[in-house]
Write a protein that holds these residues in place. Sequence first.
Motif, PDB file in Angstrom:
ATOM      1  N   LEU A 199     -10.605  17.552 -33.168  1.00  0.00           N
ATOM      2  CA  LEU A 199      -9.419  16.759 -32.870  1.00  0.00           C
ATOM      3  C   LEU A 199      -8.796  16.184 -34.138  1.00  0.00           C
ATOM      4  O   LEU A 199      -7.660  15.709 -34.122  1.00  0.00           O
ATOM      5  CB  LEU A 199      -9.750  15.626 -31.895  1.00  0.00           C
ATOM      6  CG  LEU A 199     -10.332  16.049 -30.536  1.00  0.00           C
ATOM      7  CD1 LEU A 199     -10.573  14.820 -29.670  1.00  0.00           C
ATOM      8  CD2 LEU A 199      -9.410  17.034 -29.824  1.00  0.00           C
ATOM      9  N   ASN A 200      -9.535  16.233 -35.248  1.00  0.00           N
ATOM     10  CA  ASN A 200      -9.018  15.761 -36.531  1.00  0.00           C
ATOM     11  C   ASN A 200      -8.274  16.853 -37.292  1.00  0.00           C
ATOM     12  O   ASN A 200      -7.793  16.617 -38.402  1.00  0.00           O
ATOM     13  CB  ASN A 200     -10.165  15.236 -37.399  1.00  0.00           C
ATOM     14  CG  ASN A 200     -10.834  14.021 -36.790  1.00  0.00           C
ATOM     15  OD1 ASN A 200     -10.171  13.179 -36.211  1.00  0.00           O
ATOM     16  ND2 ASN A 200     -12.153  13.937 -36.919  1.00  0.00           N
ATOM     17  N   ARG A 219       3.018   9.688 -37.381  1.00  0.00           N
ATOM     18  CA  ARG A 219       3.936  10.076 -36.305  1.00  0.00           C
ATOM     19  C   ARG A 219       5.309   9.441 -36.516  1.00  0.00           C
ATOM     20  O   ARG A 219       6.333  10.043 -36.212  1.00  0.00           O
ATOM     21  CB  ARG A 219       3.362   9.671 -34.955  1.00  0.00           C
ATOM     22  CG  ARG A 219       2.037  10.295 -34.596  1.00  0.00           C
ATOM     23  CD  ARG A 219       2.124  11.800 -34.348  1.00  0.00           C
ATOM     24  NE  ARG A 219       2.098  12.589 -35.571  1.00  0.00           N
ATOM     25  CZ  ARG A 219       0.978  12.926 -36.222  1.00  0.00           C
ATOM     26  NH1 ARG A 219      -0.193  12.506 -35.784  1.00  0.00           N
ATOM     27  NH2 ARG A 219       1.036  13.663 -37.297  1.00  0.00           N
ATOM     28  N   ALA A 258      -5.645  18.543 -24.605  1.00  0.00           N
ATOM     29  CA  ALA A 258      -4.561  18.907 -25.515  1.00  0.00           C
ATOM     30  C   ALA A 258      -5.021  19.981 -26.495  1.00  0.00           C
ATOM     31  O   ALA A 258      -4.251  20.890 -26.844  1.00  0.00           O
ATOM     32  CB  ALA A 258      -4.083  17.675 -26.267  1.00  0.00           C
ATOM     33  N   HIS A 271       0.810  19.183 -33.644  1.00  0.00           N
ATOM     34  CA  HIS A 271       0.185  18.004 -34.229  1.00  0.00           C
ATOM     35  C   HIS A 271      -1.295  17.961 -33.844  1.00  0.00           C
ATOM     36  O   HIS A 271      -1.746  18.756 -33.009  1.00  0.00           O
ATOM     37  CB  HIS A 271       0.892  16.738 -33.741  1.00  0.00           C
ATOM     38  CG  HIS A 271       2.363  16.743 -33.971  1.00  0.00           C
ATOM     39  ND1 HIS A 271       2.919  16.583 -35.231  1.00  0.00           N
ATOM     40  CD2 HIS A 271       3.411  16.923 -33.126  1.00  0.00           C
ATOM     41  CE1 HIS A 271       4.232  16.644 -35.146  1.00  0.00           C
ATOM     42  NE2 HIS A 271       4.564  16.850 -33.880  1.00  0.00           N
ATOM     43  N   LYS A 272      -2.023  17.041 -34.428  1.00  0.00           N
ATOM     44  CA  LYS A 272      -3.421  16.879 -34.047  1.00  0.00           C
ATOM     45  C   LYS A 272      -3.503  16.533 -32.563  1.00  0.00           C
ATOM     46  O   LYS A 272      -2.806  15.636 -32.096  1.00  0.00           O
ATOM     47  CB  LYS A 272      -4.072  15.770 -34.882  1.00  0.00           C
ATOM     48  CG  LYS A 272      -4.193  16.099 -36.364  1.00  0.00           C
ATOM     49  CD  LYS A 272      -4.762  14.923 -37.142  1.00  0.00           C
ATOM     50  CE  LYS A 272      -4.819  15.222 -38.627  1.00  0.00           C
ATOM     51  NZ  LYS A 272      -5.305  14.062 -39.419  1.00  0.00           N
ATOM     52  N   PRO A 273      -4.350  17.230 -31.808  1.00  0.00           N
ATOM     53  CA  PRO A 273      -4.448  16.950 -30.373  1.00  0.00           C
ATOM     54  C   PRO A 273      -5.103  15.600 -30.116  1.00  0.00           C
ATOM     55  O   PRO A 273      -5.975  15.162 -30.864  1.00  0.00           O
ATOM     56  CB  PRO A 273      -5.321  18.094 -29.847  1.00  0.00           C
ATOM     57  CG  PRO A 273      -6.145  18.502 -31.026  1.00  0.00           C
ATOM     58  CD  PRO A 273      -5.272  18.306 -32.233  1.00  0.00           C
ATOM     59  N   VAL A 274      -4.674  14.952 -29.050  1.00  0.00           N
ATOM     60  CA  VAL A 274      -5.196  13.616 -28.755  1.00  0.00           C
ATOM     61  C   VAL A 274      -6.497  13.674 -27.982  1.00  0.00           C
ATOM     62  O   VAL A 274      -7.264  12.702 -27.973  1.00  0.00           O
ATOM     63  CB  VAL A 274      -4.165  12.778 -27.979  1.00  0.00           C
ATOM     64  CG1 VAL A 274      -2.932  12.542 -28.838  1.00  0.00           C
ATOM     65  CG2 VAL A 274      -3.770  13.462 -26.671  1.00  0.00           C
ATOM     66  N   ASP A 275      -6.774  14.786 -27.300  1.00  0.00           N
ATOM     67  CA  ASP A 275      -8.007  14.899 -26.530  1.00  0.00           C
ATOM     68  C   ASP A 275      -8.333  16.373 -26.326  1.00  0.00           C
ATOM     69  O   ASP A 275      -7.600  17.263 -26.771  1.00  0.00           O
ATOM     70  CB  ASP A 275      -7.898  14.168 -25.177  1.00  0.00           C
ATOM     71  CG  ASP A 275      -6.697  14.611 -24.354  1.00  0.00           C
ATOM     72  OD1 ASP A 275      -6.234  15.768 -24.536  1.00  0.00           O
ATOM     73  OD2 ASP A 275      -6.210  13.813 -23.536  1.00  0.00           O
TER      74      ASP A 275
END
Length: 206
Positions: A160-161, A44, A101, A94-98
């Motif tokens: 999520l990855n 990030r 998302a 971007h990769k979602p955090v949860d």
Amino acid sequence: MTGMTSLWIGGAPLLLASTSRTRRALLESAGIPIETQSPGIDERAVEAAAMDLPPLDLARRLASEKSLAVSRAHPERIVLGADQVLDCGDKVFHKPVDRAAARRQLQALSGRTHRLHSAGALAKGGEIVAGFAVIAHLTMRALDDDAINLYLDLAGPEVLNSVGVYHYEGLGVHLFERVEGDHSTILGLPLLPLVAALRRLGYLAF
């Protein structure tokens, strides 16, 4: 070449600057021996510093930073870094955090065509010796909330990855109506330009 029993003639295995099981499987399926090491970079932070770059160049930057981070610690080895950037319209995802998302991201991609920018960089002695980047275009089916929730239930937290919230090699294939691009590009490591670079650098027998 007579009597050779291995495609790889580079001595020590290729050092993959990633712990991705998908990228490892792609390399092993191509007969390339590998070892893995996490690059330990803040992706990030790299993105924030390169926010003005177009998506393809951002993917190149991320791949290069990964390979260089590991190459500096192992200068005698050939190191591969790889990364993907997804954009749809004028937004980079971007990769979602949860899960929430992930649901929002699938809603944003539903019924639209997005681009996956997949890049790789080979480094040795702390310097980039080869790089490549390829774009795939993927059109997602129009998905209602019930379909998205069922997919997330079935796919589990591993999505999520993934930058696209899908594992195209698995259940994620059900999300799409059209795909334009090489399979390995979609999975995050374009094999054709990679093996061409390794061949050019003298690491492959043919």
